[in-house]
Design a protein around this motif. Structure first.
Motif, PDB file in Angstrom:
ATOM      1  N   LEU A 264       0.828  -1.210   0.000  1.00 25.96           N
ATOM      2  CA  LEU A 264       0.000   0.000   0.000  1.00 25.96           C
ATOM      3  C   LEU A 264       0.863   1.261   0.000  1.00 25.96           C
ATOM      4  N   ALA A 265       1.980   1.219   0.718  1.00 30.49           N
ATOM      5  CA  ALA A 265       2.878   2.377   0.728  1.00 30.49           C
ATOM      6  C   ALA A 265       3.483   2.616  -0.652  1.00 30.49           C
ATOM      7  N   GLN A 266       3.736   1.555  -1.394  1.00 30.13           N
ATOM      8  CA  GLN A 266       4.248   1.710  -2.754  1.00 30.13           C
ATOM      9  C   GLN A 266       3.203   2.287  -3.698  1.00 30.13           C
ATOM     10  N   GLU A 267       1.958   1.952  -3.458  1.00 25.34           N
ATOM     11  CA  GLU A 267       0.902   2.313  -4.397  1.00 25.34           C
ATOM     12  C   GLU A 267       0.315   3.700  -4.184  1.00 25.34           C
ATOM     13  N   HIS A 268       0.443   4.248  -2.973  1.00 27.48           N
ATOM     14  CA  HIS A 268      -0.272   5.488  -2.646  1.00 27.48           C
ATOM     15  C   HIS A 268       0.657   6.517  -2.019  1.00 27.48           C
ATOM     16  N   ASP A 269       0.557   7.740  -2.490  1.00 32.44           N
ATOM     17  CA  ASP A 269       1.349   8.829  -1.916  1.00 32.44           C
ATOM     18  C   ASP A 269       0.885   9.189  -0.506  1.00 32.44           C
ATOM     19  N   HIS A 270      -0.364   8.897  -0.189  1.00 29.56           N
ATOM     20  CA  HIS A 270      -0.901   9.271   1.121  1.00 29.56           C
ATOM     21  C   HIS A 270      -0.726   8.167   2.168  1.00 29.56           C
ATOM     22  N   ILE A 271      -0.043   7.080   1.817  1.00 29.68           N
ATOM     23  CA  ILE A 271       0.220   5.995   2.767  1.00 29.68           C
ATOM     24  C   ILE A 271       1.732   5.790   2.867  1.00 29.68           C
ATOM     25  N   ASP A 272       2.230   5.702   4.095  1.00 24.04           N
ATOM     26  CA  ASP A 272       3.638   5.455   4.329  1.00 24.04           C
ATOM     27  C   ASP A 272       3.767   4.299   5.310  1.00 24.04           C
ATOM     28  N   TYR A 273       4.980   3.763   5.399  1.00 23.03           N
ATOM     29  CA  TYR A 273       5.261   2.662   6.325  1.00 23.03           C
ATOM     30  C   TYR A 273       6.469   3.018   7.178  1.00 23.03           C
ATOM     31  N   PHE A 274       6.323   2.872   8.494  1.00 24.50           N
ATOM     32  CA  PHE A 274       7.434   3.087   9.417  1.00 24.50           C
ATOM     33  C   PHE A 274       7.873   1.744   9.982  1.00 24.50           C
ATOM     34  N   PRO A 275       9.187   1.423   9.931  1.00 29.20           N
ATOM     35  CA  PRO A 275       9.651   0.060  10.239  1.00 29.20           C
ATOM     36  C   PRO A 275       9.868  -0.244  11.718  1.00 29.20           C
ATOM     37  N   ALA A 276       8.884  -0.010  12.546  1.00 28.60           N
ATOM     38  CA  ALA A 276       9.010  -0.377  13.960  1.00 28.60           C
ATOM     39  C   ALA A 276       9.248  -1.872  14.117  1.00 28.60           C
ATOM     40  N   TYR A 277       8.614  -2.661  13.279  1.00 32.20           N
ATOM     41  CA  TYR A 277       8.763  -4.113  13.356  1.00 32.20           C
ATOM     42  C   TYR A 277      10.215  -4.529  13.133  1.00 32.20           C
ATOM     43  N   GLU A 278      10.830  -3.997  12.085  1.00 38.24           N
ATOM     44  CA  GLU A 278      12.213  -4.350  11.779  1.00 38.24           C
ATOM     45  C   GLU A 278      13.178  -3.860  12.862  1.00 38.24           C
ATOM     46  N   ILE A 279      12.896  -2.700  13.416  1.00 39.50           N
ATOM     47  CA  ILE A 279      13.788  -2.128  14.425  1.00 39.50           C
ATOM     48  C   ILE A 279      13.852  -3.018  15.666  1.00 39.50           C
ATOM     49  N   ILE A 280      12.740  -3.603  16.050  1.00 39.74           N
ATOM     50  CA  ILE A 280      12.708  -4.439  17.249  1.00 39.74           C
ATOM     51  C   ILE A 280      13.114  -5.877  16.947  1.00 39.74           C
ATOM     52  N   THR A 281      12.643  -6.450  15.854  1.00 40.33           N
ATOM     53  CA  THR A 281      12.840  -7.881  15.608  1.00 40.33           C
ATOM     54  C   THR A 281      14.021  -8.197  14.710  1.00 40.33           C
ATOM     55  N   GLY A 282      14.616  -7.198  14.054  1.00 40.16           N
ATOM     56  CA  GLY A 282      15.736  -7.474  13.168  1.00 40.16           C
ATOM     57  C   GLY A 282      16.852  -8.206  13.899  1.00 40.16           C
ATOM     58  N   PHE A 283      17.425  -9.240  13.267  1.00 38.66           N
ATOM     59  CA  PHE A 283      18.379 -10.061  14.002  1.00 38.66           C
ATOM     60  C   PHE A 283      19.674  -9.346  14.366  1.00 38.66           C
ATOM     61  N   PRO A 284      20.067  -8.196  13.742  1.00 42.22           N
ATOM     62  CA  PRO A 284      21.233  -7.476  14.282  1.00 42.22           C
ATOM     63  C   PRO A 284      21.048  -7.040  15.732  1.00 42.22           C
ATOM     64  N   PHE A 285      19.786  -6.907  16.161  1.00 42.67           N
ATOM     65  CA  PHE A 285      19.524  -6.453  17.524  1.00 42.67           C
ATOM     66  C   PHE A 285      19.450  -7.612  18.515  1.00 42.67           C
ATOM     67  N   LYS A 286      19.467  -8.860  18.019  1.00 41.20           N
ATOM     68  CA  LYS A 286      19.628 -10.064  18.837  1.00 41.20           C
ATOM     69  C   LYS A 286      18.638 -10.132  20.000  1.00 41.20           C
ATOM     70  N   ALA A 287      17.398  -9.727  19.747  1.00 35.87           N
ATOM     71  CA  ALA A 287      16.313  -9.775  20.740  1.00 35.87           C
ATOM     72  C   ALA A 287      16.614  -8.941  21.984  1.00 35.87           C
TER      73      ALA A 287
END
Length: 347
Positions: A264-287
Motif C-alpha cells: 500500500l505504501a508503494q501504491e499510494h502517496d498518502h500511505i507510508d510505512y514506518f519500520p518499527a517491526y524491523e527495528i525491534i525484531t531485526g536479528f542485528p539487535f539479537k532480541a
C-alpha cells in the motif's frame, strides 16, 4: 556506471547493518510526508501502538485524544478503562478487518450489531471487552457508550492530518451469522465461546489488503487530506489457533501484515510505512529489545523506535554518495552471487 555505484551506504548490508553497533544503526526510514508539531495525529491499532501517543505528546506534538477521561479518575483507573491509550476508546484493533469494521460503523456503511454480553448483572461490549473492566449497568448503556466512541471517531478523523495505525494480527474470531470480528476469542477476556456461533479465521494477504484499502478509503472519503502511516507490531502471537507452532504462525502473520503495508505504501502517496517491526525484531539487535518472555518490548526498545521515528521526521534524506572503494567479497559471501554488490559500497 551501474545503478549500485550511485547508492548511499544505507543501501548496503555491510555499512548499514554489519559494521555499526546495533544502537547506531539508523537512517531506516525516509518519511514520505511531513508531520508538523501542530498537525493533529491519531493513533490506533494493536497493543504496541499504545506507546506512540504518549511519545508524540512527550515530543510536544499534537496527538489527539478524542475521548478524554472524565475528571476524578486516578491514573490507574484511566489506564484500566483505556482512557488516553489510543485516540479512541476502541481498545486494541488487531486486524485490518476490525479497523474497517469500526470505520464502517462510524460512517454508517454498516449497522453496528446489538450484541452485548452479560456477566454477574453487568454488561460488556463484545467488540471492546476490556475497555470498561467493571462493565455497564445495562445493555443500552453499553451500546450508548459505543455510539459515543463512533461519534468521537468521526469528529477526530474529520480534521486529522495523520492516522498512525499499527497492524498486529492476521488471526481473529468472527460471528458466523453476520461476519463481525471480535478483538479476542469469546470466552477468553469475556463472553462464552460457542462453536455454533464463533468461527476462527486467519486472514490472507488478499483479505488484509482488501480490508485495509477499504478502511483507508472510508477515512479519506471523510477527510481527503488525511495521511496514513502504517506500522506492524513487533509483539509475537501469544498463542495461535491454527494448530501450528507459535513461531511459524507469528512469522506468517507478521509477514502478511508487513507485505500488505509495504504494498500500500508503494501504491499510494498518502500511505507510508514506518519500520518499527524491523527495528525491534531485526536479528542485528539479537532480541535485546525484548523482555525475558521474548514478547514484551522493553522501555529501551520503545525509546529506540521513537528516536528513529522523530529523528527521521527532523532530517532530510542524505544525498547519495558516488565514490567507490570497498573490497570484493570473501569468505561465506563468496558463495552468494549478490555479494559482489558490496564492491560498489562507498562506505
Amino acid at each position: 556506471m551501474n545503478p549500485y555505484e550511485s547508492l548511499s551506504p544505507r543501501s548496503f548490508w555491510r555499512t548499514a547493518v554489519a559494521e555499526p553497533e546495533p544502537t547506531a544503526i539508523g537512517d531506516l526510514w525516509t518519511p514520505k510526508f511531513s508531520l508538523g508539531q501542530d498537525d493533529p495525529v491519531l493513533t490506533a491499532g494493536s497493543c504496541f501502538a499504545r506507546h506512540i501517543g504518549r511519545a508524540l505528546l512527550d515530543q510536544g506534538m499534537n496527538w489527539r485524544d478524542a475521548e478524554p477521561a472524565p475528571p476524578g479518575l486516578t491514573e490507574a483507573e484511566r489506564q484500566a478503562r483505556h482512557y488516553g491509550v489510543f485516540s479512541f476508546r476502541t481498545g486494541n484493533i488487531y486486524t485490518a478487518a476490525a479497523l474497517l469494521q469500526w470505520l464502517s460503523w462510524a460512517y454508517g456503511e454498516a449497522a453496528p450489531p446489538d450484541e452485548v454480553w452479560s456477566e454477574g448483572g453487568r454488561f460488556f461490549d463484545p467488540f471492546r471487552p476490556s475497555v470498561e473492566p467493571e462493565g455497564y449497568d445495562s445493555a443500552e448503556a453499553t451500546l450508548a457508550a459505543r455510539r459515543a466512541t463512533l461519534a468521537a471517531m468521526r469528529g477526530a478523523l474529520a480534521d486529522a492530518r495523520c492516522l498512525i495505525f499499527t497492524l498486529g494480527l492476521t488471526e481473529a474470531w468472527q460471528n458466523r451469522a453476520d461476519g463481525t470480528v471480535y478483538p479476542a476469542c469469546p470466552g477468553t477476556v469475556r463472553g462464552t465461546f460457542d462453536t455454533e456461533r464463533h468461527a476462527f479465521c486467519n486472514f490472507t494477504f488478499a483479505e488484509v489488503y482488501r480490508d485495509l484499502s477499504a478502511a483507508v478509503e472510508l477515512a479519506r472519503a471523510a477527510n481527503p487530506q488525511l495521511r496514513v502511516l502504517l506500522t506492524v507490531s513487533p509483539v509475537p502471537l501469544t498463542a495461535t489457533a491454527t494448530g501450528g507452532h507459535a513461531l511459524t504462525a507469528t512469522t506468517y502473520s507478521k509477514s502478511v501484515l508487513r507485505a500488505v503495508a509495504g504494498q500500500l505504501a508503494q501504491e499510494h502517496d498518502h500511505i507510508d510505512y514506518f519500520p518499527a517491526y524491523e527495528i525491534i525484531t531485526g536479528f542485528p539487535f539479537k532480541a535485546a529489545f525484548f523482555e525475558p518472555n521474548l514478547r514484551t518490548v522493553t522501555p529501551e526498545g520503545v525509546a529506540f523506535v521513537m528516536r528513529q521515528f522523530f529523528g527521521a521526521l527532523a532530517q532530510r534524506p542524505a544525498e547519495p554518495r558516488r565514490d567507490r572503494g570497498a573490497a570484493p567479497a570473501h569468505g561465506e559471501d563468496f558463495w552468494c552471487d549478490d555479494a559482489v554488490l558490496d564492491y560498489y559500497n562507498a562506505g
